[in-house]
Design a protein around this motif. Structure first.
Motif, PDB file in Angstrom:
ATOM      1  N   VAL A  98      44.489  -9.687 -22.103  1.00  0.00           N
ATOM      2  CA  VAL A  98      43.637  -8.510 -22.267  1.00  0.00           C
ATOM      3  C   VAL A  98      42.655  -8.791 -23.397  1.00  0.00           C
ATOM      4  O   VAL A  98      43.038  -9.306 -24.451  1.00  0.00           O
ATOM      5  CB  VAL A  98      44.477  -7.259 -22.574  1.00  0.00           C
ATOM      6  N   ILE A  99      41.378  -8.440 -23.165  1.00  0.00           N
ATOM      7  CA  ILE A  99      40.332  -8.677 -24.164  1.00  0.00           C
ATOM      8  C   ILE A  99      39.913  -7.336 -24.744  1.00  0.00           C
ATOM      9  O   ILE A  99      39.443  -6.446 -24.018  1.00  0.00           O
ATOM     10  CB  ILE A  99      39.121  -9.396 -23.540  1.00  0.00           C
ATOM     11  N   THR A 100      40.077  -7.196 -26.042  1.00  0.00           N
ATOM     12  CA  THR A 100      39.679  -5.960 -26.734  1.00  0.00           C
ATOM     13  C   THR A 100      38.572  -6.196 -27.760  1.00  0.00           C
ATOM     14  O   THR A 100      37.992  -5.232 -28.255  1.00  0.00           O
ATOM     15  CB  THR A 100      40.892  -5.337 -27.444  1.00  0.00           C
ATOM     16  N   ASN A 101      38.283  -7.466 -28.060  1.00  0.00           N
ATOM     17  CA  ASN A 101      37.225  -7.793 -29.015  1.00  0.00           C
ATOM     18  C   ASN A 101      36.125  -8.577 -28.320  1.00  0.00           C
ATOM     19  O   ASN A 101      36.398  -9.532 -27.586  1.00  0.00           O
ATOM     20  CB  ASN A 101      37.777  -8.603 -30.194  1.00  0.00           C
ATOM     21  N   GLN A 102      34.895  -8.175 -28.586  1.00  0.00           N
ATOM     22  CA  GLN A 102      33.742  -8.782 -27.921  1.00  0.00           C
ATOM     23  C   GLN A 102      33.515 -10.227 -28.382  1.00  0.00           C
ATOM     24  O   GLN A 102      33.681 -10.553 -29.556  1.00  0.00           O
ATOM     25  CB  GLN A 102      32.490  -7.945 -28.238  1.00  0.00           C
ATOM     26  N   SER A 103      33.134 -11.095 -27.455  1.00  0.00           N
ATOM     27  CA  SER A 103      32.759 -12.476 -27.767  1.00  0.00           C
ATOM     28  C   SER A 103      31.861 -12.973 -26.636  1.00  0.00           C
ATOM     29  O   SER A 103      31.599 -12.247 -25.671  1.00  0.00           O
ATOM     30  CB  SER A 103      33.994 -13.375 -27.921  1.00  0.00           C
ATOM     31  N   ALA A 104      31.359 -14.186 -26.770  1.00  0.00           N
ATOM     32  CA  ALA A 104      30.502 -14.771 -25.736  1.00  0.00           C
ATOM     33  C   ALA A 104      31.260 -15.879 -25.022  1.00  0.00           C
ATOM     34  O   ALA A 104      31.964 -16.675 -25.645  1.00  0.00           O
ATOM     35  CB  ALA A 104      29.212 -15.320 -26.347  1.00  0.00           C
ATOM     36  N   ASP A 105      31.086 -15.935 -23.716  1.00  0.00           N
ATOM     37  CA  ASP A 105      31.732 -16.994 -22.947  1.00  0.00           C
ATOM     38  C   ASP A 105      31.105 -18.339 -23.302  1.00  0.00           C
ATOM     39  O   ASP A 105      29.877 -18.459 -23.386  1.00  0.00           O
ATOM     40  CB  ASP A 105      31.571 -16.732 -21.448  1.00  0.00           C
ATOM     41  N   PRO A 106      31.917 -19.395 -23.510  1.00  0.00           N
ATOM     42  CA  PRO A 106      31.362 -20.680 -23.949  1.00  0.00           C
ATOM     43  C   PRO A 106      30.516 -21.401 -22.900  1.00  0.00           C
ATOM     44  O   PRO A 106      29.708 -22.250 -23.249  1.00  0.00           O
ATOM     45  CB  PRO A 106      32.609 -21.492 -24.310  1.00  0.00           C
ATOM     46  N   TYR A 107      30.685 -21.076 -21.633  1.00  0.00           N
ATOM     47  CA  TYR A 107      29.930 -21.781 -20.589  1.00  0.00           C
ATOM     48  C   TYR A 107      28.718 -20.977 -20.117  1.00  0.00           C
ATOM     49  O   TYR A 107      27.647 -21.534 -19.897  1.00  0.00           O
ATOM     50  CB  TYR A 107      30.842 -22.097 -19.397  1.00  0.00           C
ATOM     51  N   GLY A 108      28.877 -19.661 -19.968  1.00  0.00           N
ATOM     52  CA  GLY A 108      27.767 -18.840 -19.487  1.00  0.00           C
ATOM     53  C   GLY A 108      27.033 -18.089 -20.570  1.00  0.00           C
ATOM     54  O   GLY A 108      25.922 -17.620 -20.366  1.00  0.00           O
ATOM     55  N   TYR A 169      32.883  -7.835 -12.552  1.00  0.00           N
ATOM     56  CA  TYR A 169      33.491  -9.152 -12.624  1.00  0.00           C
ATOM     57  C   TYR A 169      32.469 -10.169 -13.115  1.00  0.00           C
ATOM     58  O   TYR A 169      31.249 -10.018 -12.941  1.00  0.00           O
ATOM     59  CB  TYR A 169      34.056  -9.580 -11.257  1.00  0.00           C
ATOM     60  N   ALA A 170      32.959 -11.194 -13.762  1.00  0.00           N
ATOM     61  CA  ALA A 170      32.179 -12.385 -14.126  1.00  0.00           C
ATOM     62  C   ALA A 170      33.134 -13.556 -14.044  1.00  0.00           C
ATOM     63  O   ALA A 170      34.358 -13.390 -14.173  1.00  0.00           O
ATOM     64  CB  ALA A 170      31.588 -12.259 -15.525  1.00  0.00           C
ATOM     65  N   MET A 171      32.593 -14.765 -13.849  1.00  0.00           N
ATOM     66  CA  MET A 171      33.522 -15.881 -13.644  1.00  0.00           C
ATOM     67  C   MET A 171      32.886 -17.207 -14.024  1.00  0.00           C
ATOM     68  O   MET A 171      31.650 -17.330 -14.131  1.00  0.00           O
ATOM     69  CB  MET A 171      33.974 -15.931 -12.182  1.00  0.00           C
ATOM     70  N   VAL A 172      33.769 -18.191 -14.231  1.00  0.00           N
ATOM     71  CA  VAL A 172      33.370 -19.574 -14.503  1.00  0.00           C
ATOM     72  C   VAL A 172      34.196 -20.466 -13.569  1.00  0.00           C
ATOM     73  O   VAL A 172      35.428 -20.435 -13.610  1.00  0.00           O
ATOM     74  CB  VAL A 172      33.602 -19.959 -15.972  1.00  0.00           C
ATOM     75  N   LEU A 173      33.500 -21.262 -12.728  1.00  0.00           N
ATOM     76  CA  LEU A 173      34.168 -22.104 -11.737  1.00  0.00           C
ATOM     77  C   LEU A 173      33.679 -23.542 -11.913  1.00  0.00           C
ATOM     78  O   LEU A 173      32.473 -23.794 -12.019  1.00  0.00           O
ATOM     79  CB  LEU A 173      33.869 -21.630 -10.312  1.00  0.00           C
ATOM     80  N   GLU A 174      34.643 -24.470 -11.892  1.00  0.00           N
ATOM     81  CA  GLU A 174      34.284 -25.890 -11.912  1.00  0.00           C
ATOM     82  C   GLU A 174      34.188 -26.391 -10.476  1.00  0.00           C
ATOM     83  O   GLU A 174      35.077 -26.125  -9.656  1.00  0.00           O
ATOM     84  CB  GLU A 174      35.318 -26.692 -12.683  1.00  0.00           C
ATOM     85  N   SER A 233      26.079 -24.548 -15.904  1.00  0.00           N
ATOM     86  CA  SER A 233      26.204 -24.518 -17.363  1.00  0.00           C
ATOM     87  C   SER A 233      25.776 -25.860 -17.959  1.00  0.00           C
ATOM     88  O   SER A 233      26.049 -26.915 -17.384  1.00  0.00           O
ATOM     89  CB  SER A 233      27.644 -24.224 -17.774  1.00  0.00           C
ATOM     90  N   PRO A 234      25.108 -25.853 -19.122  1.00  0.00           N
ATOM     91  CA  PRO A 234      24.777 -27.124 -19.784  1.00  0.00           C
ATOM     92  C   PRO A 234      25.986 -27.772 -20.451  1.00  0.00           C
ATOM     93  O   PRO A 234      25.911 -28.915 -20.893  1.00  0.00           O
ATOM     94  CB  PRO A 234      23.729 -26.703 -20.819  1.00  0.00           C
ATOM     95  N   VAL A 235      27.097 -27.041 -20.530  1.00  0.00           N
ATOM     96  CA  VAL A 235      28.289 -27.537 -21.221  1.00  0.00           C
ATOM     97  C   VAL A 235      29.121 -28.388 -20.260  1.00  0.00           C
ATOM     98  O   VAL A 235      29.366 -27.999 -19.116  1.00  0.00           O
ATOM     99  CB  VAL A 235      29.130 -26.366 -21.769  1.00  0.00           C
ATOM    100  N   LEU A 236      29.533 -29.567 -20.746  1.00  0.00           N
ATOM    101  CA  LEU A 236      30.344 -30.455 -19.910  1.00  0.00           C
ATOM    102  C   LEU A 236      31.740 -29.890 -19.713  1.00  0.00           C
ATOM    103  O   LEU A 236      32.242 -29.117 -20.529  1.00  0.00           O
ATOM    104  CB  LEU A 236      30.425 -31.840 -20.543  1.00  0.00           C
ATOM    105  N   SER A 237      32.367 -30.320 -18.631  1.00  0.00           N
ATOM    106  CA  SER A 237      33.753 -29.935 -18.385  1.00  0.00           C
ATOM    107  C   SER A 237      34.643 -30.485 -19.501  1.00  0.00           C
ATOM    108  O   SER A 237      34.446 -31.617 -19.959  1.00  0.00           O
ATOM    109  CB  SER A 237      34.228 -30.475 -17.043  1.00  0.00           C
TER     110      SER A 237
END
Length: 826
Positions: A98-108, A169-174, A233-237
């Protein structure tokens, strides 16, 4: 049946296998449906592994690789109070949290708790992680599976009354480079006791096809992925490529993300029934590529809601939206004079607001739902920011300026100020007037006005308060000036260090009562001439509107005693090195004198002058060019008469000529004399005997049998009459041309301490060489007059016999060569 459920949703199968208690519900949303308790209470959760049989054949056999967290038990075995659960058999990494504190996703880079269509979600959950099981394309590893489910008891009210659920919804898929059905994915599943509601159960994956026999190297349809809202995403796997057979496989740039999207569905057709809501994120079936998804749920369930301003700003652009419905058609209606710019057939409508109030109506319809909402909208005129008055000019420090805003339409949100017109500072003032106090810098002010939240914020005209720095009078130079009787008065005062402009210069006889100089003088300099009395001066300076300030006081003092007078002779002169110059001064006014000099001066350095007129004399004997300064004072006058006499000393002239010359009878010999003087000199050779021209630097001499030797004096004279002397001795041999070499020499003796050849009638010396007894060369030269000093490499050589060799060409062109031995004596 088991395979079908597994393929369309791992969570659907779990919802059929696990008993979840039913909670009493009404038209309000289910308890903690949006995770507002900060945990998973009332939800069920599971993590597992989708390992199975042959992936290529599609025969995935369910195995019991599942951890189930019951909603009736407390954490850690149940969901009551639980905030997270680990990946299956991987306790160090969360698979559900469960996420209760705001942050930014590292890939998106998107926020992990969204605000969408004007609705702020306060919580979300993350399903999945970047962890993988490092399986293989044959299904040996199996990917991680994570899911959560909620049993919803739909209220038994009329079916015509909507009961909606809205989630984002939001998602990150390899990209796993597998065919689509084996790619990492995320999904939502709505099911009843009769099965899955397909129109409300979407799944999301990266579309790919054409995998090889091992299930890899499938082609990713990037155009379709982008059209579905995915971005690379510019971030490598974080994981090495599991499809590579290399020991140090690369980390690929093949991670895709999809930002927040909102979806709604209507459960009113299932009034009085139980519906299961499931969210799930699955790694690829082989297990080597990850997926994770974020899910946020609204806590409003009473039907479709239009998001947008209910009070719209006329002539402005506005956006109205509703949560999306899968596979739906959309219809919108707006007031008559409004213009639909885009989105009339989507869930997001963009319009230009007209003058009229009215209704914004939205309808969305698919095979599962037909939802309608109406928003009553009023309009108001656009913001008019108005004018701030008025510009002002003040002095730095204590100052007050009242600013007023008028002709505005809208509320005052605040005021702002800036000292550079670029960076603005907020002023917490909500009224139409503002008093600026005690400014030290020129500052601009404006008011911020907004006619309601739907109208744009605008700023008023700018009022500028020009702040003048405080006046600073500065300093006058020179500070004190003295004049004596008979002295020409001319003093230029210069003002420096002032702040502000010169208003005028003033003069005073007593430094108390001051008078303005007329006509007015506003420059930073002032020239004083023709005074009859001692006077004091100052400048009056003003910076803008600031009070004036006065400068420092400069003084001109007049003395009745006469100013010294003298006539110096000569004013400047030139002498030869070693000569002297007579210095004289005829004093007509003065009582004392003194000389200031750095070079020798013969005569009194200072003294009194008993009577006038009187002559002061001295003899200057400088060795280099210099000045002699004469100071004369007269009693009662503080000023000194100073006069300088420049004496230019010609440096000594050095004549360079070969001192000893050896010739044979009737051999012509040419002399060559030169000097260190940069100017052209006149030469004189005395006596002039046997020379073709005694007035040039390079005469030729020829000597007959009656001459044994002769000595010449060479004189070189410059344009000032300065000269230098040198002597040349010529010895005449009665032999034929030859080269004579001594048979012994004594180094370090007073004479005969250089071993050298004596060429007679020889025009060119080819070489002169000296060897020790072992044949080592110890000295060589080809210059006349040069010889060996008895050393080798700086070390004195021992006494003994040395061999010499010499060769030259006589004045007739005939070669001469000789060799022999000599003895070095210590």
């Amino acid at each position: 049946m088991i395979r079908k459920l597994m393929k369309i949703g791992f969570g659907t199968l779990i919802s059929m296998l696990i008993f979840v208690p039913v909670f009493s519900q009404n038209q309000a949303c289910p308890i903690n449906i949006n995770y507002n308790s900060g945990d998973l209470t009332h939800w069920q959760a599971y993590t597992g592994n989708n390992t199975g049989g042959n992936v290529l054949s599609g025969n995935i056999n369910l195995q019991q690789n599942i951890s189930i967290y019951d909603s009736t038990q407390n954490a850690p075995s149940g969901t009551i109070g639980a905030k997270s659960f680990p990946e299956y058999n991987l306790g160090s990494v969360n698979g559900i949290q469960v996420i209760t504190n705001q942050s930014a996703d590292p890939y998106g880079g998107f926020l992990t708790i969204p605000t969408i269509n004007g609705y702020s979600y306060n919580y979300s959950i993350q399903l999945g992680s970047t962890s993988i099981t490092h399986g293989n394309a044959n299904g040996g590893g199996g990917g991680y599976v994570r899911g959560v489910s909620y049993k919803i008891n739909v209220p038994a009210t009329p079916a015509s009354q909507p009961y909606t659920m809205t989630y984002a919804y939001a998602m990150v898929l390899e990209n796993g480079a597998h065919n689509s059905n084996f790619q990492p994915m995320a999904r939502a599943i709505i099911s009843t006791k009769d099965g899955v509601i397909d129109c409300a159960s979407p799944k999301y994956f990266l579309p790919a096809s054409g995998a090889n026999s091992r299930g890899g190297d499938a082609y990713l349809d990037t155009a379709a992925a982008i059209a579905n809202g995915f971005s690379l995403s510019p971030v490598l796997s974080p994981n090495a490529n599991p499809n590579s057979n290399q020991p140090n496989a690369a980390h690929l740039q093949d991670v895709w993300w999809k930002g927040w999207t909102e979806v709604t569905f209507d459960l009113s057709p299932y009034r009085g029934q139980q519906v299961t809501l499931t969210f799930e994120a699955d790694n690829c079936v082989p297990g080597g590529h990850f997926s994770y998804a974020y899910i946020a749920i609204r806590n409003t369930c009473a039907g479709l809601l239009i998001s947008g301003d209910s009070v719209a700003c006329q002539n402005s652009n506005a956006v109205y939206s509703i949560p999306a419905l899968q596979g739906a058609s959309y219809q919108w209606s707006v007031p008559a004079d409004w213009v639909i710019n885009s989105g009339g057939n989507s869930n997001i409508l963009k319009v230009t607001v007209g003058q009229n109030a009215g209704y914004v109506i939205a309808r969305e319809q698919n095979s599962c739902a037909d939802l309608v909402d109406t928003l009553n909208v009023t309009t108001k005129p656009p913001t008019i920011p108005g004018n701030v008055t008025a510009d002002a000019e003040v002095c730095a420090g204590i100052n007050t300026t009242l600013l007023s805003l008028s002709n505005n339409t809208g509320d005052i949100i605040g005021w702002v100020s800036s000292t550079n017109g670029t960076n603005w500072t907020a002023i917490p003032n909500l009224t139409n007037s503002y008093t600026a106090l005690n400014l030290n810098n020129t500052t601009q002010f404006k008011a911020l006005v907004q006619n309601g939240p739907s109208c744009s914020l605008d700023s008023s005209t700018v009022a500028t308060i020009t702040v003048d720095p405080k006046s600073i009078g500065g300093q006058i130079s020179p500070l004190d000036t003295n004049y004596c009787a008979g002295q020409i008065i001319s003093t230029l005062f210069t003002l420096k260090g002032n702040t502000g402009n010169v208003v005028n210069w003033q003069t005073s006889l007593d430094s108390v009562n001051w008078s303005n100089i007329l006509p007015q003088q506003t420059g930073s300099t002032y020239n004083v001439t023709n005074l009859a009395n001692t006077q004091h001066y100052r400048a009056i300076v003003q910076s803008g509107v600031c009070p004036v300030d006065s400068s420092s006081v400069a003084n001109i003092y007049l003395y009745p005693a006469a100013y010294p007078q003298a006539a110096v002779n000569p004013m400047d002169t030139t002498i030869c090195y070693g000569n002297t110059a007579a210095l004289n001064a005829l004093v007509s006014v003065g009582t004392n004198y003194s000389w200031v000099n750095t070079e020798p001066l013969n005569g009194p350095q200072s003294g009194s002058i008993p009577t006038v007129p009187s002559t002061i004399s001295a003899i200057a004997a400088p060795l280099q060019s210099t000045y002699y300064v004469l100071n004369i004072q007269n009693t009662g006058c503080p000023n000194t008469l100073t006069d300088s006499i420049a004496i230019n000393v010609i440096p000594p002239i050095w004549v360079n000529v070969v001192s000893d010359t050896f010739v044979v009878i009737n051999q012509p010999v040419q002399f060559n004399a030169s000097t260190n003087d940069s100017t052209e000199d006149q030469f004189l050779w005395t006596p002039p005997s046997y020379l073709d021209n005694p007035y040039i630097p390079n005469p030729i001499g020829i000597y007959g049998p009656g001459v044994d030797s002769i000595t010449y004096t060479v004189k070189a004279t410059d344009g000032f009459g300065c000269f230098g002397l040198a002597k040349v001795r010529v010895k005449v041999f009665k032999t034929m041309p030859d080269i004579f070499v001594p048979n012994a020499f004594t180094p370090e003796a007073g004479s005969n301490n250089i071993f050298r050849p004596i060429p007679v009638g020889v025009s060119t010396l080819l070489y002169f060489r000296v060897y020790n007894r072992w044949g080592q060369l110890v000295y060589t030269t080809s210059q006349f007059g040069r010889g060996w000093d008895g050393t080798l490499g700086g070390r004195m050589q021992d006494a003994g016999t040395f061999v010499w060799m010499v060769a030259g060409i006589d004045y007739t062109g005939k070669p001469i060569s000789k060799k022999g031995t000599m003895v070095l004596i210590r």
